[in-house]
Write a protein that holds these residues in place. Structure first.
Motif, PDB file in Angstrom:
ATOM      1  N   ASP A 170      98.779  11.787  56.475  1.00 50.20           N
ATOM      2  CA  ASP A 170      99.083  12.138  57.863  1.00 50.20           C
ATOM      3  C   ASP A 170      97.931  11.821  58.814  1.00 50.20           C
ATOM      4  N   LYS A 171      96.932  11.081  58.338  1.00 49.84           N
ATOM      5  CA  LYS A 171      95.768  10.763  59.178  1.00 49.84           C
ATOM      6  C   LYS A 171      95.587   9.254  59.346  1.00 49.84           C
ATOM      7  N   LEU A 172      96.577   8.480  58.894  1.00 48.84           N
ATOM      8  CA  LEU A 172      96.410   7.034  58.858  1.00 48.84           C
ATOM      9  C   LEU A 172      96.707   6.360  60.192  1.00 48.84           C
ATOM     10  N   ASP A 173      97.477   7.009  61.061  1.00 51.50           N
ATOM     11  CA  ASP A 173      97.882   6.354  62.302  1.00 51.50           C
ATOM     12  C   ASP A 173      96.701   5.878  63.133  1.00 51.50           C
ATOM     13  N   ASN A 174      95.677   6.707  63.213  1.00 52.30           N
ATOM     14  CA  ASN A 174      94.539   6.388  64.077  1.00 52.30           C
ATOM     15  C   ASN A 174      93.306   5.930  63.302  1.00 52.30           C
ATOM     16  N   LEU A 175      93.528   5.515  62.060  1.00 58.49           N
ATOM     17  CA  LEU A 175      92.407   5.106  61.210  1.00 58.49           C
ATOM     18  C   LEU A 175      92.550   3.644  60.844  1.00 58.49           C
ATOM     19  N   TRP A 487      99.302   2.459  60.764  1.00 60.53           N
ATOM     20  CA  TRP A 487     100.686   2.931  60.824  1.00 60.53           C
ATOM     21  C   TRP A 487     101.532   2.329  59.710  1.00 60.53           C
ATOM     22  N   ALA A 488     101.240   1.062  59.331  1.00 57.66           N
ATOM     23  CA  ALA A 488     102.019   0.409  58.285  1.00 57.66           C
ATOM     24  C   ALA A 488     101.758   1.058  56.924  1.00 57.66           C
ATOM     25  N   LEU A 489     100.499   1.386  56.639  1.00 62.26           N
ATOM     26  CA  LEU A 489     100.170   2.063  55.387  1.00 62.26           C
ATOM     27  C   LEU A 489     100.795   3.447  55.351  1.00 62.26           C
ATOM     28  N   ARG A 490     100.773   4.136  56.501  1.00 65.29           N
ATOM     29  CA  ARG A 490     101.391   5.459  56.566  1.00 65.29           C
ATOM     30  C   ARG A 490     102.901   5.360  56.321  1.00 65.29           C
ATOM     31  N   ASP A 491     103.549   4.371  56.922  1.00 59.97           N
ATOM     32  CA  ASP A 491     104.993   4.226  56.747  1.00 59.97           C
ATOM     33  C   ASP A 491     105.353   3.866  55.311  1.00 59.97           C
TER      34      ASP A 491
END
Length: 634
Positions: A170-175, A487-491
C-alpha cells in the motif's frame, strides 16, 4: 530602512517573515524568490548563492542602487535557509517535504556550513521515524533531492521492518521502483554483511562477554544455544536486532527450562547479571553497527548514480543492430530512425495504415523542412530495428521478426502511438501462433512492466496471469524492478491478492461435503459413522476424509500465508498432490471412491481453480485500463 513585501503568503512560523532577514544591515544585494519575496543581504554572507543572474530592480519600492538576484526557491525556503547563515534563531520548515527541500537547496548552493547546521537542527528537533510510512517518505524524498546521508539513514531505519512486496503493497504508488530496488539491494548487502560478521562474533567474541555462565545446552561456539540461535536470526532478519526481541528469546528459553526441574537447576540464564547483559549487548551492537557502516560505504560510492530519473526501459533492453535500409521503388518520403537509418517508403502506404501519418502528411510542409535526395524526411523516435519490423508489415514482404518479447512490446506500442490498428492485430496474431516471441518463465514480470508503461492492456492481462506461475518477491524481480512504475507494481500485487482470494473461496467450496457440492462423493466415508447398541449409524454431520481435508486446508493456508513467496498455479499441481496423499492414506473406502469418481473429482477441482484465476484476469483488464488511463490523463 523599511521592508516591502509584494504580497503575503503563509509562513511556517506564527509570525510573518522577520524584517531582520528581509533588510539586513549593510545589505548590498537583493535576493528575490520566485514568489517575489525580497531579501536585502550582504554579499559576504551568502557566498555561492549569488551566482544567479543579476537584474536591475524593477520595483519602485526597491532601492535602485542594489542589484537583484532572481532565485527559483520560494520565499519560505529562502527565509529558513538564511536563518542558518545569519546570527539569528534558525528556523526549520513545518513539513518533511519542505525540510528535505531546504537541505537540497543548501546542498545545491554548496553551503556546507549551513548544511551541517540544518542537519544538526533536524537531529535535535526531529527524532528518527519509528514507522515504515514516514521512513519511506524520507527515503523517497532523499532520493528525489539527491541527499545521500538522509537516504542511507532512512534506509537503515526501514530495516526495522520486513522487506517484502506484501509489506510495501500500500506504499508503492508514491515510491520509485528504481529507488525501491536500491533499498532492497542495501537490505541484502546489510544482511550478507551481518551473516558474515555475526558468524565471526559467535565463534570468537560472544563467549568472552558471558564467560563462566552455566546453561543446560551450549552450541559449538561455547555460548547457550538459545543465544547462538538469536544471534544467527539477526543475520536473516536485521529487524530482530532489538532488546525486546533479545529478552523474548531469553524468556522462551527460561520458560522451557522451568518445565524441566533438573534443567532449571543447571541453568543460570534466568539470573544473568544486568552488567553482563549490557556488556554483551554493547559488543553485539558494535558488530551490527559495523555491518551497517560497511553497507553504507558501498552505497556512498554508487547510490547517487542510481538516483537519476527513470529512463524509458527501451534504452536498456532494446539495443539496435546493423540493418540495411528499407528502400522501395518509387518511394516519395523518407522516415529516419533515432539512430539515423533512413527508410524510403510511400506516403500513400503510410497514410493508409496510419491515421496519424495521414493527418501529418496532409499538413503543408515548411519551405525549409529537411529533405534527402529531394525527398521529404520525417524523423521518428523509434530505432532502426523497430522501424524495420514496423515497415515490413506495410508491404508484401516477409515480416521482420523481433528477437525478444520486449521488442514485440515496443513494436506494439509504436503501432498504438501511430494508430496502426490492423498492424497491431497482425503482430498479436503472430505472438499467439508462436511466430513471434512470447514471454517465458519470469520474463512475464518485465513484460508486464513494459506493457503497463506503454498502456498495452491485453499484454498486461496476459503477462499478469503468467506471473502467477512464479513467486513475486524482490529476489525474483531483482533488476526487473527498475522497469516498473510504482502504481504498476502495486496493481500487479493487488491482482495477485485478488487471485489468492478467489482460490481460497474455490477451495472452501470443496471443503464443504454437503450435497450437491463436488466433495459430496465422500459423504459415506466410515469416519462419519459411529457405533450404537444396534451397530453403526450415520453421523448427522458428515466430514471429509482426513487426508483430503488436510490436502485442501494446507493449500488454503499456504495461499493465505505465502501469497507472494509461492506460485499460485495450484490447478496445475493439485492432482499430483491428491494422488500422493491418497496413496499414503491406503484406505479401501477412499480407494473405491477414487476408482469410481476420482478422475472426475480431480478434473472438476482443476477446472474450478483455473476458472477462479481466469475470472480475476478478466476483471483485471478493465481495472488496469481505467487505472492506466486515469494516470496517463493526469
Amino acid at each position: 530602512m523599511s521592508t516591502t513585501l509584494l504580497h503575503e503568503t503563509a509562513s511556517t512560523t506564527d509570525e510573518a517573515l522577520p524584517n531582520l532577514l528581509l533588510d539586513y544591515p549593510g545589505a548590498d544585494i537583493i535576493l528575490r524568490s520566485h514568489d517575489c519575496y525580497h531579501f536585502r543581504v550582504p554579499k559576504t554572507f551568502i557566498g555561492d548563492i549569488i551566482q544567479g543572474t543579476v537584474h536591475s530592480p524593477g520595483d519602485a519600492n526597491l532601492e535602485a542602487s542594489l542589484p537583484v538576484v532572481q532565485l527559483p526557491e520560494s520565499g519560505e525556503i529562502l527565509h529558513c535557509l538564511l536563518s542558518f547563515i545569519f546570527p539569528v534563531t534558525p528556523l526549520l520548515p513545518s513539513t518533511t517535504e519542505e525540510i528535505m527541500e531546504l537541505l537540497s537547496v543548501a546542498q545545491k548552493y554548496q553551503m556546507e556550513t549551513a548544511l551541517t547546521h540544518i542537519r544538526g537542527s533536524i537531529a535535535r528537533q526531529n527524532s528518527l521515524p519509528t514507522r515504515l510510512q514516514p521512513a519511506l517518505l524520507i527515503y523517497t524524498l532523499a532520493q528525489k533531492f539527491r541527499l545521500l546521508p538522509e537516504a542511507l539513514q532512512a534506509a537503515r531505519s526501514i530495516l526495522n521492518y520486513p522487506m517484502t512486496i506484501e509489506d510495501f503493497f500500500d506504499k508503492l504508488d508514491n515510491l520509485s521502483c528504481a529507488s525501491l530496488y536500491e533499498l532492497w539491494k542495501y537490505h541484502e548487502r546489510v544482511r550478507l554483511n551481518l551473516a558474515s560478521d555475526l558468524t565471526e562474533f559467535r565463534t570468537s567474541q560472544a563467549h568472552g562477554t558471558i564467560a563462566g555462565m552455566r546453561c543446560t545446552e551450549f552450541s559449538s561456539s561455547q555460548i547457550p544455544c538459545w543465544l547462538d540461535q538469536y544471534i544467527s536470526s539477526i543475520g536473516n532478519s536485521p529487524s530482530l536486532f532489538d532488546l525486546v526481541e533479545f529478552n523474548a528469546a531469553m524468556a522462551r528459553h527460561i520458560v522451557n527450562r522451568v518445565k524441566d526441574p533438573d534443567s532449571e537447576r543447571q541453568c543460570e540464564c534466568a539470573s544473568i547479571p544486568s552488567q553482563i547483559i549490557r556488556d554483551f549487548w554493547d559488543a553485539l551492537a558494535s558488530v551490527v553497527d559495523g555491518s551497517f557502516e560497511k553497507a553504507s560505504v558501498v552505497d556512498a560510492e554508487s547510490a547517487l548514480s542510481l538516483m537519476h530519473e527513470r529512463e524509458d526501459p527501451q534504452v536498456q533492453v532494446n539495443p539496435t543492430t546493423s540493418l540495411e535500409t528499407f528502400d522501395v521503388p518509387d518511394a516519395n518520403i523518407i522516415i529516419r530512425s533515432s539512430d539515423l537509418v533512413d527508410f524510403r517508403v510511400h506516403k500513400s502506404v503510410l497514410a493508409l495504415a496510419s491515421p496519424f501519418f495521414r493527418d501529418l502528411l496532409s499538413l503543408p510542409q515548411p519551405s525549409d523542412s529537411e529533405s534527402v535526395d529531394g525527398l521529404p524526411m520525417v524523423e521518428l523516435p523509434e530505432d532502426s530495428e523497430l522501424l524495420s519490423c514496423l515497415v515490413s508489415f506495410l508491404y508484401p514482404v516477409c515480416a521482420v521478426i523481433p528477437n525478444s518479447y520486449d521488442k514485440v512490446l515496443y513494436l506494439l506500442a509504436a503501432c498504438q502511438k501511430y494508430e496502426m490498428v490492423s498492424v497491431q492485430s497482425s503482430i498479436r496474431a503472430k505472438v499467439k501462433y508462436k511466430e513471434f516471441p512470447a514471454p517465458r518463465g519470469t520474463e512475464a514480470f518485465p513484460a508486464y512492466a513494459i506493457a503497463a508503461g506503454k498502456g498495452l492492456i491485453p499484454e498486461m492481462e496476459s503477462a499478469a496471469r503468467q506471473t502467477l506461475d512464479h513467486p513475486m518477491t524482490f529476489q525474483t524481480l531483482e533488476e526487473i524492478l527498475r522497469l516498473f512504475e510504482g502504481w504498476a507494481l502495486r496493481d500487479l500485487a493487488d491482482f495477485r491478492k485478488r487471485c489468492k482470494d478467489n482460490l481460497i473461496v474455490c477451495l472452501d467450496s470443496f471443503l464443504e461435503v454437503q450435497p450437491p457440492g463436488p466433495s459430496s462423493i465422500w459423504i459415506n466415508y466410515p469416519a462419519t459413522a459411529s457405533r450404537s447398541s444396534r451397530g453403526y449409524r450415520r453421523d448427522p454431520v458428515p466430514v471429509l476424509p482426513s487426508w483430503l481435508n488436510e490436502l485442501l486446508s494446507r493449500n488454503q493456508n499456504n495461499l493465505k500465508l505465502e501469497t507472494f513467496t509461492r506460485s499460485l498455479d495450484i490447478h496445475s499441481r493439485i492432482r499430483g498432490e491428491y494422488l500422493v496423499a491418497l496413496e499414503y492414506h491406503d484406505c479401501y473406502f477412499c480407494t473405491a471412491v477414487h476408482k469410481e469418481n476420482g478422475s472426475t473429482f480431480c478434473a472438476e477441482l482443476e477446472n474450478k481453480l483455473a476458472q477462479a484465476l481466469n475470472k480475476v484476469r478478466n476483471d483485471c483488464g478493465s481495472h488496469f485500463d481505467s487505472t492506466y488511463l486515469s494516470r496517463r490523463n493526469r
